[in-house]
Design a protein around this motif. Sequence first.
Motif, PDB file in Angstrom:
ATOM      1  N   THR A 304      21.124 -16.269  -1.199  1.00 31.75           N
ATOM      2  CA  THR A 304      20.825 -16.917  -2.470  1.00 31.75           C
ATOM      3  C   THR A 304      19.330 -17.094  -2.668  1.00 31.75           C
ATOM      4  O   THR A 304      18.570 -17.243  -1.702  1.00 31.75           O
ATOM      5  CB  THR A 304      21.516 -18.285  -2.567  1.00 31.75           C
ATOM      6  OG1 THR A 304      21.055 -19.121  -1.507  1.00 31.75           O
ATOM      7  CG2 THR A 304      23.024 -18.127  -2.455  1.00 31.75           C
ATOM      8  N   THR A 306      16.452 -19.135  -5.390  1.00 28.61           N
ATOM      9  CA  THR A 306      16.181 -19.986  -6.535  1.00 28.61           C
ATOM     10  C   THR A 306      14.843 -19.602  -7.152  1.00 28.61           C
ATOM     11  O   THR A 306      13.829 -19.490  -6.460  1.00 28.61           O
ATOM     12  CB  THR A 306      16.187 -21.484  -6.193  1.00 28.61           C
ATOM     13  OG1 THR A 306      15.779 -22.218  -7.355  1.00 28.61           O
ATOM     14  CG2 THR A 306      15.277 -21.819  -5.032  1.00 28.61           C
ATOM     15  N   SER A 313      25.010 -23.973  -1.467  1.00 27.47           N
ATOM     16  CA  SER A 313      25.864 -22.998  -0.784  1.00 27.47           C
ATOM     17  C   SER A 313      26.769 -23.726   0.198  1.00 27.47           C
ATOM     18  O   SER A 313      26.288 -24.351   1.137  1.00 27.47           O
ATOM     19  CB  SER A 313      25.008 -21.966  -0.039  1.00 27.47           C
ATOM     20  OG  SER A 313      24.173 -21.257  -0.933  1.00 27.47           O
ATOM     21  N   CYS A 330      24.625 -18.887   5.852  1.00 27.80           N
ATOM     22  CA  CYS A 330      24.039 -19.238   4.555  1.00 27.80           C
ATOM     23  C   CYS A 330      22.522 -19.094   4.651  1.00 27.80           C
ATOM     24  O   CYS A 330      21.884 -19.779   5.450  1.00 27.80           O
ATOM     25  CB  CYS A 330      24.378 -20.679   4.168  1.00 27.80           C
ATOM     26  SG  CYS A 330      26.127 -21.056   4.112  1.00 27.80           S
ATOM     27  N   GLY A 332      18.921 -18.896   2.250  1.00 29.43           N
ATOM     28  CA  GLY A 332      18.373 -19.088   0.910  1.00 29.43           C
ATOM     29  C   GLY A 332      16.873 -18.950   0.865  1.00 29.43           C
ATOM     30  O   GLY A 332      16.169 -19.340   1.809  1.00 29.43           O
ATOM     31  N   GLN A 341      17.273 -25.692  -2.872  1.00 31.79           N
ATOM     32  CA  GLN A 341      18.291 -24.995  -2.088  1.00 31.79           C
ATOM     33  C   GLN A 341      18.959 -25.993  -1.150  1.00 31.79           C
ATOM     34  O   GLN A 341      18.287 -26.789  -0.495  1.00 31.79           O
ATOM     35  CB  GLN A 341      17.658 -23.885  -1.245  1.00 31.79           C
ATOM     36  CG  GLN A 341      17.371 -22.603  -1.984  1.00 31.79           C
ATOM     37  CD  GLN A 341      18.536 -21.620  -1.952  1.00 31.79           C
ATOM     38  OE1 GLN A 341      19.635 -21.973  -1.554  1.00 31.79           O
ATOM     39  NE2 GLN A 341      18.282 -20.394  -2.389  1.00 31.79           N
ATOM     40  N   ILE A 362      16.840 -21.865   5.191  1.00 34.32           N
ATOM     41  CA  ILE A 362      16.262 -21.981   3.857  1.00 34.32           C
ATOM     42  C   ILE A 362      14.748 -21.950   3.996  1.00 34.32           C
ATOM     43  O   ILE A 362      14.172 -22.591   4.878  1.00 34.32           O
ATOM     44  CB  ILE A 362      16.689 -23.288   3.167  1.00 34.32           C
ATOM     45  CG1 ILE A 362      18.202 -23.294   2.908  1.00 34.32           C
ATOM     46  CG2 ILE A 362      15.931 -23.492   1.862  1.00 34.32           C
ATOM     47  CD1 ILE A 362      18.725 -24.610   2.364  1.00 34.32           C
TER      48      ILE A 362
END
Length: 418
Positions: A304, A306, A313, A330, A332, A341, A362
């Motif tokens: 993912t 942003t 997520s 996961c 991000g 995130q 992240i």
Amino acid sequence: MQTDKHSVKKQKNEAGNQTDKSSVSGSLDKEAMYGTFVDMKTFQIPDESIRVNKLTELDDVVKRSLAGVGISADGQNKSGNFLMYNNKVAHHSAAVDGLELMPLSEAFKKYDWLKDYSWKLVDPETDKYTATTYLEDSDGYFIRALPGKKVGFPVQSCLMIGSEKSMQTVHNIIIVEEGAELEVITGCVTHEDIRRALHIGVSEMYIKKGAKLTFSMIHNWEEEVEVRPRTGIRIEEDGQLVNNYVCLKPARSIQTNPTARLVGEGAKAFFNTIAVAHPGSVLDMGSRVFLDAPRTKTEIISRTITLGGEMISRGDIIGNATEVYGHLECNGLVLNEKGKQRAIPALEANAMNVEMTHEAAIGRIARDQVEYLMSRGLEEGEAVGLIVRGFLSAGIEGIPEDLKAEIADIVKKTENAS
């Protein structure tokens, strides 16, 4: 009488739901467990629809919208076509033997046994979205691959909203019979003239013994569209699901958390998500898998980004049997200082001899990676784009070729975001 061939063992609904309308009506004000608040009273069920014998008969504006989610009007190299415009079916056709494709309303008239599959994997009392869809007696697609049939080309379907401030409620059922193989590509999109709408899509998927389903969902909404998919999946012995979810364009909010139950030994489920949160968007996405039989396996992978919106997520794996395997990943990227995130992985073991792992990361693009690529002759924007392209593709298998162009398009928008 329903035959054993189409039996779901006459068990209580797996979601434990009641199907009494008065009972479901009590859930019309029930908020969802996750996701932003949506005032459903600001939307209306539209009467407007269209009907065509062939997708090529659609006007150019609609064709462009379909093309934006990978749906071709010529239908070449496709086993079947389905289009729902607002809340009515606009077109359906099946081109190969071994495949059934029709409106769900027609399927109920054709097959008495289908009632034993309807609203068994998604509880209509889950929240106000499912309750509304149930009480509206919503139509959608019925797709069935017959026993032992390997449907060579994908089925393409499109759920399109064509009226401003409208509410689209859809109920879909997919059945992949024993030993069959099926690929479905579904695109969700708004007409060019539509800015604000609400989409609710309830889908129930049954994958029988030794069957395989590859299901890809592509979203292409406008910036003021609210999206609430609700999905339940049941996988029997040695069955397999590959589920791809791609959302690269803006939407006001999306909240989805499909639930899969692996009830047969050796069943497998793979969930892949690629999503981008644009400014003003709140995307709350995840998957939940119950490993209910021995030697079942699941992998949940999300990539993912942003660009200024909020990205959540989720991932939840529940091991209820021995010798099961689950992996949750996961990752991000934050490419805008206003972006958010959040990764929420969860593992639960209720049996001995299970193997479940998760990893979550992240961050932003590392400056040293950009500088290294620039030292090799790339401009800064090109370097960022290359890193983003690799990030979105890493570790995610089974994504159809048609989606790679969509990924390339979003890469262009991120080249200057760092």
